[in-house]
Design an enzyme around this catalytic site. Structure first.
Site, short mmCIF file in Angstrom:
data_model
loop_
_atom_site.label_atom_id
_atom_site.label_comp_id
_atom_site.label_asym_id
_atom_site.label_seq_id
_atom_site.Cartn_x
_atom_site.Cartn_y
_atom_site.Cartn_z
N SER A 100 -10.78 -7.70 1.28
CA SER A 100 -11.35 -7.41 2.60
C SER A 100 -12.78 -7.92 2.76
O SER A 100 -13.62 -7.25 3.35
CB SER A 100 -11.27 -5.91 2.88
N GLU A 117 -32.86 -22.86 2.41
CA GLU A 117 -32.77 -22.41 1.02
C GLU A 117 -32.73 -23.62 0.11
O GLU A 117 -32.73 -24.78 0.57
CB GLU A 117 -31.51 -21.55 0.83
N HIS A 126 -27.75 -16.99 -10.11
CA HIS A 126 -28.81 -16.98 -9.09
C HIS A 126 -30.13 -16.83 -9.82
O HIS A 126 -30.27 -15.97 -10.69
CB HIS A 126 -28.61 -15.83 -8.10
N ARG A 175 -30.29 -24.67 -7.03
CA ARG A 175 -30.25 -23.41 -7.77
C ARG A 175 -30.04 -23.58 -9.28
O ARG A 175 -30.61 -22.83 -10.07
CB ARG A 175 -29.09 -22.61 -7.17
N HIS A 225 -23.75 -15.08 -10.46
CA HIS A 225 -23.77 -14.87 -9.01
C HIS A 225 -22.51 -15.37 -8.31
O HIS A 225 -21.98 -14.70 -7.43
CB HIS A 225 -25.00 -15.59 -8.47
N ARG A 241 -22.74 -25.03 -6.21
CA ARG A 241 -22.65 -24.72 -4.77
C ARG A 241 -24.02 -24.78 -4.11
O ARG A 241 -25.00 -24.23 -4.61
CB ARG A 241 -22.09 -23.32 -4.61
N SER A 293 -20.95 -20.78 0.94
CA SER A 293 -19.70 -20.08 0.59
C SER A 293 -19.14 -19.26 1.74
O SER A 293 -17.92 -19.23 1.94
CB SER A 293 -19.90 -19.20 -0.63
P1 FAD Z 1 -15.42 -10.79 -1.20
O1 FAD Z 1 -16.31 -10.63 -0.04
O2 FAD Z 1 -16.00 -10.51 -2.52
O3 FAD Z 1 -14.15 -9.86 -0.99
C1 FAD Z 1 -13.21 -9.69 -2.03
C2 FAD Z 1 -12.35 -8.49 -1.71
O4 FAD Z 1 -11.22 -8.45 -2.57
C3 FAD Z 1 -13.05 -7.16 -1.88
O5 FAD Z 1 -12.73 -6.39 -0.77
C4 FAD Z 1 -12.41 -6.57 -3.14
O6 FAD Z 1 -12.38 -5.17 -3.17
C5 FAD Z 1 -11.01 -7.12 -3.01
N1 FAD Z 1 -10.25 -7.18 -4.25
C6 FAD Z 1 -10.61 -7.78 -5.41
N2 FAD Z 1 -9.63 -7.65 -6.32
C7 FAD Z 1 -8.64 -6.94 -5.73
C8 FAD Z 1 -7.37 -6.47 -6.16
N3 FAD Z 1 -6.91 -6.66 -7.40
N4 FAD Z 1 -6.62 -5.78 -5.28
C9 FAD Z 1 -7.07 -5.52 -4.04
N5 FAD Z 1 -8.25 -5.93 -3.58
C10 FAD Z 1 -9.03 -6.64 -4.41
N6 FAD Z 1 -22.93 -16.64 0.19
C11 FAD Z 1 -23.43 -17.25 1.28
O7 FAD Z 1 -22.80 -18.16 1.83
N7 FAD Z 1 -24.63 -16.86 1.80
C12 FAD Z 1 -25.36 -15.86 1.25
O8 FAD Z 1 -26.43 -15.52 1.75
C13 FAD Z 1 -24.86 -15.22 0.09
N8 FAD Z 1 -25.57 -14.23 -0.50
C14 FAD Z 1 -24.99 -13.55 -1.54
C15 FAD Z 1 -25.66 -12.45 -2.08
C16 FAD Z 1 -25.05 -11.68 -3.07
C17 FAD Z 1 -25.78 -10.51 -3.66
C18 FAD Z 1 -23.78 -12.04 -3.55
C19 FAD Z 1 -23.11 -11.22 -4.62
C20 FAD Z 1 -23.12 -13.15 -3.04
C21 FAD Z 1 -23.72 -13.90 -2.04
N9 FAD Z 1 -23.08 -15.01 -1.49
C22 FAD Z 1 -23.61 -15.64 -0.40
C23 FAD Z 1 -21.73 -15.37 -1.90
C24 FAD Z 1 -20.74 -14.80 -0.88
O9 FAD Z 1 -21.17 -13.52 -0.50
C25 FAD Z 1 -19.35 -14.70 -1.43
O10 FAD Z 1 -18.98 -15.87 -2.07
C26 FAD Z 1 -18.38 -14.44 -0.28
O11 FAD Z 1 -18.81 -13.32 0.43
C27 FAD Z 1 -17.00 -14.23 -0.83
O12 FAD Z 1 -16.19 -13.73 0.19
P2 FAD Z 1 -14.69 -13.41 -0.15
O13 FAD Z 1 -14.08 -12.91 1.09
O14 FAD Z 1 -14.09 -14.56 -0.84
O15 FAD Z 1 -14.78 -12.25 -1.27
C1 SIN Z 2 -29.38 -16.00 -1.30
O1 SIN Z 2 -29.58 -15.41 -0.25
O2 SIN Z 2 -30.26 -16.44 -2.04
C2 SIN Z 2 -27.99 -16.18 -1.72
C3 SIN Z 2 -27.41 -17.28 -0.95
C4 SIN Z 2 -26.14 -17.71 -1.56
O3 SIN Z 2 -25.74 -17.23 -2.61
O4 SIN Z 2 -25.54 -18.59 -0.95
#
Ligand code: FAD
Ligand code: SIN
Length: 536
Positions: A12, A113, A241, A288, A349, A384, A389
């Site tokens: 989610s 960035e 990171h 990065r 990260h 990346r 992302s």
């Molecule tokens: P997620 O948002 O991680 O969602 C994964 C979901 O899967 C979660 O709900 C989890 O509970 C669920 N899940 C996992 N395993 C299971 C399972 N076995 N069964 C059921 N559910 C499960 N990217 C950017 O582009 N810009 C940014 O500014 C940025 N800042 C970041 C800052 C931080 C601190 C972090 C950690 C990451 C950042 N990133 C950023 C990276 C970016 O946030 C992620 O790559 C992106 O949000 C991933 O989205 P997603 O939907 O793929 O996964």
């Molecule tokens: C950050 O805000 O520095 C994270 C950005 C990213 O992971 O893409």
């Protein structure tokens, strides 16, 4: 218990929610997530989401920045797709209710960035991910075609293997029929049968002992796909990171966004000296991987656990206004960032690799899509570009909806899959067997498979991980499943994939830096020509 649906979405975050919202226009969606809906990497994203918005930025500049950052090994089709589709996907988010910051003149205020040649990052203060997550959750909750199951943990994908057929990685025509899913509250495992299954389970940060990722990021989707015999790619490229807040004992590590460096913050050693110009002409705003390696090097040379990020020379009101989340977090541990330097150190990260997908988001298993951080689209190559992302997650979710919907009528619910069978197993009483092996695995990965690697370190990590793998498999086979046991199993699989891919990579490029090979870099184009050079 068996449920049936058109689309089963696992996860989610931005990827899963945006897929679910659009797919729900075409059929019934079950969305499972292992915690509360907003427990995900998306919710923690700070810096923002990339899209070419105004001149002088152009698609070509965004493409070039992505390629240079990725060490020149990005898939050009993926790069073009994400860069050119991004503006439309930003409109979708805005139309659903996402509020990106604007200037007084009413234009979007764009961050910059590391590795970006232009300001192109849409953001909401320093809490962009939370804003996107809030927006998507509010839409999903009111959609009548989406059934959300929180605290439901996907254990394994269903394929012909579950119909008693022999399936190998080289078997053609593998299909996915849904997943076994554990209801964590009722402690039972159900079968969810679906026409289309989507892995959107996020990242792998918890494989390491210091990470910015929340505890849900245990690589479950990548491990499940690997066990189901999908192709997994580029796992050696784990992004650290450079600037996580150094606050020993806190897990996950709190991120200090790169946008703070885009705003003017400067990296300094503990004696207050700038050092990044020694390593890269872009200084504190270098890509990065370069910044993380440089900090790692300075910390090792000086025997120190952190460096400083200094924003004290910037206007304090603007600092607080742009970065309220960071300001308040630091203040809570007695660091006033308008007056004090911030102690920072690198942390695991982002996973640039994952389940290999085509430009429709489809994996090498039919009817199975992988989106967001779980997938490897080829966009990131060896490293990346910051804030690419979230864009990738929403662009590929859109692609996958279009493709899977076109094919939905060809698929039917597969009958004959047996219920989960745990006869002869007992509840794991000795949780220490799981927690201790988790800690050991994280130590092994951080010490031997971190920012700097070598053939010797990788081989040692492989051998140590094999012992933990065998112990955990024994426990898994005789135990009633619980979340921690499954997560450890998944993290061991992911650790193994990272090591295996790193060992196969006989060069140093991007995020995979081995002491045994000189580092190859792509020099940014100044005369229209990109060139490769070697360093160190
Ligand atoms: P997620 O948002 O991680 O969602 C994964 C979901 O899967 C979660 O709900 C989890 O509970 C669920 N899940 C996992 N395993 C299971 C399972 N076995 N069964 C059921 N559910 C499960 N990217 C950017 O582009 N810009 C940014 O500014 C940025 N800042 C970041 C800052 C931080 C601190 C972090 C950690 C990451 C950042 N990133 C950023 C990276 C970016 O946030 C992620 O790559 C992106 O949000 C991933 O989205 P997603 O939907 O793929 O996964
Ligand atoms: C950050 O805000 O520095 C994270 C950005 C990213 O992971 O893409």
């Amino acid at each position: 218990m068996t449920l049936e649906t058109d689309y089963l979405v696992i996860g989610s975050g931005a990827a899963g929610l945006s897929f679910a919202l659009k797919a729900a226009e075409h059929g019934h969606v079950i969305l499972v997530t292992k915690g509360e809906m907003n427990e995900c990497n998306t919710n923690y994203a700070q810096g923002g989401i990339c899209s070419v918005t105004y001149e002088p930025d152009t698609f070509q500049k965004h493409i070039d920045d992505t390629m240079v950052c990725g060490g020149g090994i990005c898939d050009m089709n993926a790069v073009r797709l994400v860069v050119t589709r991004a503006p439309q996907l930003m409109k979708d988010l805005i139309q659903w209710g996402a509020r990106f910051d604007k200037t007084r003149e009413g234009k979007y205020e764009l961050n910059r960035e590391g590795g970006h040649s232009e300001h192109r990052i849409l953001h909401h203060k320093d809490e962009t991910g939370a804003e996107i997550e809030r927006t998507l959750i509010s839409q999903v909750k009111t959609h009548k075609n989406i059934e959300v199951l929180e605290h439901h943990f996907a254990v394994d994908l269903l394929t012909q293997h579950h119909l008693g057929q022999f399936v190998t990685r080289h078997t053609g025509g593998i299909e996915c029929y849904g997943a076994y899913v554990m209801d964590l509250k009722k402690e039972r495992i159900m079968t969810i049968l679906s026409k289309v299954t989507v892995l959107a389970t996020g990242g792998v940060g918890n494989v390491y002992n210091v990470t910015t990722n929340p505890s849900v990021a245990t690589g479950d989707g990548i491990a499940m796909a690997h066990r189901a015999k999908a192709v997994i790619e580029n796992m050696e490229f784990i992004q650290f990171h450079p600037t996580a807040l150094y606050n020993p004992g806190e897990r996950p590590s709190f991120l200090i966004t790169e946008a703070l460096r885009g705003f003017g913050a400067i990296l300094k050693t503990q004696d207050g000296k700038e050092f990044m110009q020694k390593y890269h002409p872009m200084g504190s705003l270098a890509p990065r991987d370069v910044v993380a390696r440089s900090i790692d090097n300075e910390m090792k040379i000086r025997g120190e656990d952190f460096v400083y990020l200094d924003v004290t020379h910037c206007n304090p009101h603007e600092t607080i206004n742009h970065f309220p989340n960071i300001y308040h977090k630091c203040l809570s541990i007695n660091i006033d960032i308008t007056k004090d330097m911030i102690p920072v150190a690198p942390a695991a990260h982002y996973c640039c690799g994952g389940v290999k997908v085509d430009t429709n988001g489809e994996t090498t298993i039919k009817r199975l899509y992988a989106l967001g951080e779980t997938s490897c689209t080829g966009l990131h190559g060896a490293n990346r570009l910051a804030s690419n992302s979230l864009t990738e997650a929403v662009v590929y979710a859109d692609q996958a909806v279009r493709h899977s919907t076109e094919h939905l009528a060809e698929y039917s619910i597969q009958r004959g899959i047996p219920d989960w069978n745990d006869d002869g197993t007992t509840a794991t009483e000795e949780m220490i067997l799981i927690t201790q092996n988790t800690k050991e695995m994280q130590q092994i990965m951080s010490n031997y498979v971190g920012i700097v690697r070598s053939n010797l370190r990788l081989e040692r990590a492989r051998r140590r991980l094999e012992i933990i793998y065998k112990e955990n498999e024994e426990l898994y086979l005789k135990s009633k499943l619980n979340k921690e046991l499954c997560e450890l199993r998944n993290m061991i699989d992911v650790g193994y994939l990272i090591i295996k891919h790193a060992q196969a990579m006989k060069r140093s490029i991007g995020l995979h830096y081995s002491l045994d090979y000189p580092l190859e870099t792509l020099v940014p184009p100044t005369d229209g020509q990109k060139r490769r050079s070697t360093e160190f």
